[in-house]
Design a protein around this motif. Structure first.
Motif, PDB file in Angstrom:
ATOM      1  N   ALA A 166      -4.783  -9.791  -9.329  1.00 42.89           N
ATOM      2  CA  ALA A 166      -6.099  -9.144  -9.233  1.00 42.89           C
ATOM      3  C   ALA A 166      -6.993  -9.889  -8.254  1.00 42.89           C
ATOM      4  CB  ALA A 166      -6.756  -9.076 -10.610  1.00 42.89           C
ATOM      5  N   VAL A 167      -6.927 -11.224  -8.267  1.00 44.90           N
ATOM      6  CA  VAL A 167      -7.706 -12.017  -7.316  1.00 44.90           C
ATOM      7  C   VAL A 167      -7.211 -11.770  -5.896  1.00 44.90           C
ATOM      8  CG1 VAL A 167      -8.199 -14.383  -6.575  1.00 44.90           C
ATOM      9  CG2 VAL A 167      -8.391 -13.765  -8.986  1.00 44.90           C
ATOM     10  N   GLN A 168      -5.889 -11.705  -5.712  1.00 51.00           N
ATOM     11  CA  GLN A 168      -5.340 -11.439  -4.379  1.00 51.00           C
ATOM     12  C   GLN A 168      -5.794 -10.079  -3.853  1.00 51.00           C
ATOM     13  OE1 GLN A 168      -1.129 -11.782  -4.887  1.00 51.00           O
ATOM     14  NE2 GLN A 168      -1.108 -13.993  -4.534  1.00 51.00           N
ATOM     15  N   VAL A 169      -5.783  -9.067  -4.726  1.00 56.40           N
ATOM     16  CA  VAL A 169      -6.230  -7.735  -4.309  1.00 56.40           C
ATOM     17  C   VAL A 169      -7.692  -7.791  -3.895  1.00 56.40           C
ATOM     18  CG1 VAL A 169      -6.687  -5.376  -5.110  1.00 56.40           C
ATOM     19  CG2 VAL A 169      -4.519  -6.479  -5.670  1.00 56.40           C
ATOM     20  N   ARG A 170      -8.524  -8.468  -4.696  1.00 56.65           N
ATOM     21  CA  ARG A 170      -9.941  -8.569  -4.372  1.00 56.65           C
ATOM     22  C   ARG A 170     -10.159  -9.285  -3.037  1.00 56.65           C
ATOM     23  NH1 ARG A 170     -11.794 -10.039  -9.014  1.00 56.65           N
ATOM     24  NH2 ARG A 170     -11.369 -12.243  -8.771  1.00 56.65           N
ATOM     25  N   ILE A 171      -9.430 -10.379  -2.813  1.00 53.30           N
ATOM     26  CA  ILE A 171      -9.575 -11.138  -1.566  1.00 53.30           C
ATOM     27  C   ILE A 171      -9.135 -10.299  -0.373  1.00 53.30           C
ATOM     28  CG2 ILE A 171      -8.629 -13.080  -0.263  1.00 53.30           C
ATOM     29  CD1 ILE A 171      -8.632 -14.650  -2.934  1.00 53.30           C
ATOM     30  N   GLU A 172      -7.979  -9.656  -0.490  1.00 58.83           N
ATOM     31  CA  GLU A 172      -7.460  -8.866   0.633  1.00 58.83           C
ATOM     32  C   GLU A 172      -8.353  -7.674   0.944  1.00 58.83           C
ATOM     33  OE1 GLU A 172      -5.203  -9.658   2.662  1.00 58.83           O
ATOM     34  OE2 GLU A 172      -4.250 -11.295   1.595  1.00 58.83           O
ATOM     35  N   ARG A 173      -8.957  -7.084  -0.070  1.00 60.03           N
ATOM     36  CA  ARG A 173      -9.835  -5.936   0.181  1.00 60.03           C
ATOM     37  C   ARG A 173     -11.136  -6.366   0.837  1.00 60.03           C
ATOM     38  NH1 ARG A 173     -10.446  -1.686  -4.505  1.00 60.03           N
ATOM     39  NH2 ARG A 173     -11.588  -0.693  -2.821  1.00 60.03           N
ATOM     40  N   ARG A 174     -11.561  -7.613   0.622  1.00 55.31           N
ATOM     41  CA  ARG A 174     -12.841  -8.064   1.165  1.00 55.31           C
ATOM     42  C   ARG A 174     -12.729  -8.795   2.490  1.00 55.31           C
ATOM     43  NH1 ARG A 174     -16.159 -10.012  -4.187  1.00 55.31           N
ATOM     44  NH2 ARG A 174     -16.218  -7.958  -5.140  1.00 55.31           N
ATOM     45  N   ASP A 175     -11.535  -9.272   2.842  1.00 58.78           N
ATOM     46  CA  ASP A 175     -11.422  -9.918   4.144  1.00 58.78           C
ATOM     47  C   ASP A 175     -11.412  -8.838   5.224  1.00 58.78           C
ATOM     48  OD1 ASP A 175      -8.886  -8.860   4.117  1.00 58.78           O
ATOM     49  OD2 ASP A 175      -7.840 -10.759   4.319  1.00 58.78           O
ATOM     50  N   ARG A 176     -11.648  -9.212   6.431  1.00 60.93           N
ATOM     51  CA  ARG A 176     -11.780  -8.206   7.475  1.00 60.93           C
ATOM     52  C   ARG A 176     -10.711  -8.352   8.551  1.00 60.93           C
ATOM     53  NH1 ARG A 176     -15.615  -4.664   7.220  1.00 60.93           N
ATOM     54  NH2 ARG A 176     -16.051  -4.708   9.421  1.00 60.93           N
ATOM     55  N   ASP A 177      -9.544  -8.871   8.171  1.00 59.41           N
ATOM     56  CA  ASP A 177      -8.463  -8.989   9.143  1.00 59.41           C
ATOM     57  C   ASP A 177      -7.610  -7.728   9.170  1.00 59.41           C
ATOM     58  OD1 ASP A 177      -7.340  -9.376   6.654  1.00 59.41           O
ATOM     59  OD2 ASP A 177      -5.952 -10.921   7.313  1.00 59.41           O
ATOM     60  N   ASP A 178      -6.860  -7.559  10.215  1.00 57.92           N
ATOM     61  CA  ASP A 178      -5.978  -6.402  10.406  1.00 57.92           C
ATOM     62  C   ASP A 178      -6.714  -5.069  10.309  1.00 57.92           C
ATOM     63  OD1 ASP A 178      -3.246  -7.971   8.674  1.00 57.92           O
ATOM     64  OD2 ASP A 178      -3.772  -8.057  10.779  1.00 57.92           O
ATOM     65  N   ARG A 179      -7.940  -5.021  10.829  1.00 57.15           N
ATOM     66  CA  ARG A 179      -8.707  -3.782  10.800  1.00 57.15           C
ATOM     67  C   ARG A 179      -8.783  -3.201  12.197  1.00 57.15           C
ATOM     68  NH1 ARG A 179      -8.499  -5.866   6.674  1.00 57.15           N
ATOM     69  NH2 ARG A 179      -9.621  -5.491   4.781  1.00 57.15           N
ATOM     70  N   ARG A 180      -8.874  -1.905  12.269  1.00 62.42           N
ATOM     71  CA  ARG A 180      -9.013  -1.241  13.572  1.00 62.42           C
ATOM     72  C   ARG A 180     -10.469  -1.168  13.993  1.00 62.42           C
ATOM     73  NH1 ARG A 180      -5.257   3.547  11.690  1.00 62.42           N
ATOM     74  NH2 ARG A 180      -3.352   2.387  11.587  1.00 62.42           N
TER      75      ARG A 180
END
Length: 126
Positions: free
Chosen positions: A111-125
């Protein structure tokens, strides 16, 4: 006058129903079987099936709205699937308290990993 007498009667009736339910003993032993006792909410503990559903939904929403890249989503889904397989292997002989706590810790980490990945801004177009 009749209403005033009815209120204590209703309070006693409600208490007589609630007291036996509060005194119910859910589990005296260290093993949990495969039925409903495993899925009961104990002291704020959220059921595993509910956590699986919520994590899967959060990953799918993140993929749809772009807060997760496909690569991040695929990795998180694979981790969720590994947890589901681990849970099934734990449940073969019944779920011990240690196994339940282990699953809890692993679901918390995911759950923490999902939260972190959703809030970071890498790999975005954008």
């Amino acid at each position: 006058m009749m209403k005033k007498a009815l209120i204590p009667v209703l309070a006693i009736a409600a208490a007589s129903v609630a007291v036996p339910a509060a005194a119910q003993n859910y589990d005296r032993y260290d093993r949990y079987d495969r039925n409903d006792r495993y899925e009961q909410n104990r002291g704020g503990w959220q059921s595993i099936s509910n956590r699986k559903h919520q994590l899967d939904r959060r990953i799918n929403v993140g993929l749809r709205n772009g807060s997760l890249s496909r690569r991040e989503g695929r990795r998180l889904e694979n981790e969720l699937n590994r947890l589901v397989r681990l849970e099934h292997s734990y449940m073969r002989g019944g779920l011990t308290r240690w196994e339940r706590n282990d699953l809890d810790r692993r679901y918390d980490r995911l759950a923490v990993q999902v939260r972190i990945e959703r809030r970071d801004r890498d790999d975005r177009r954008w």
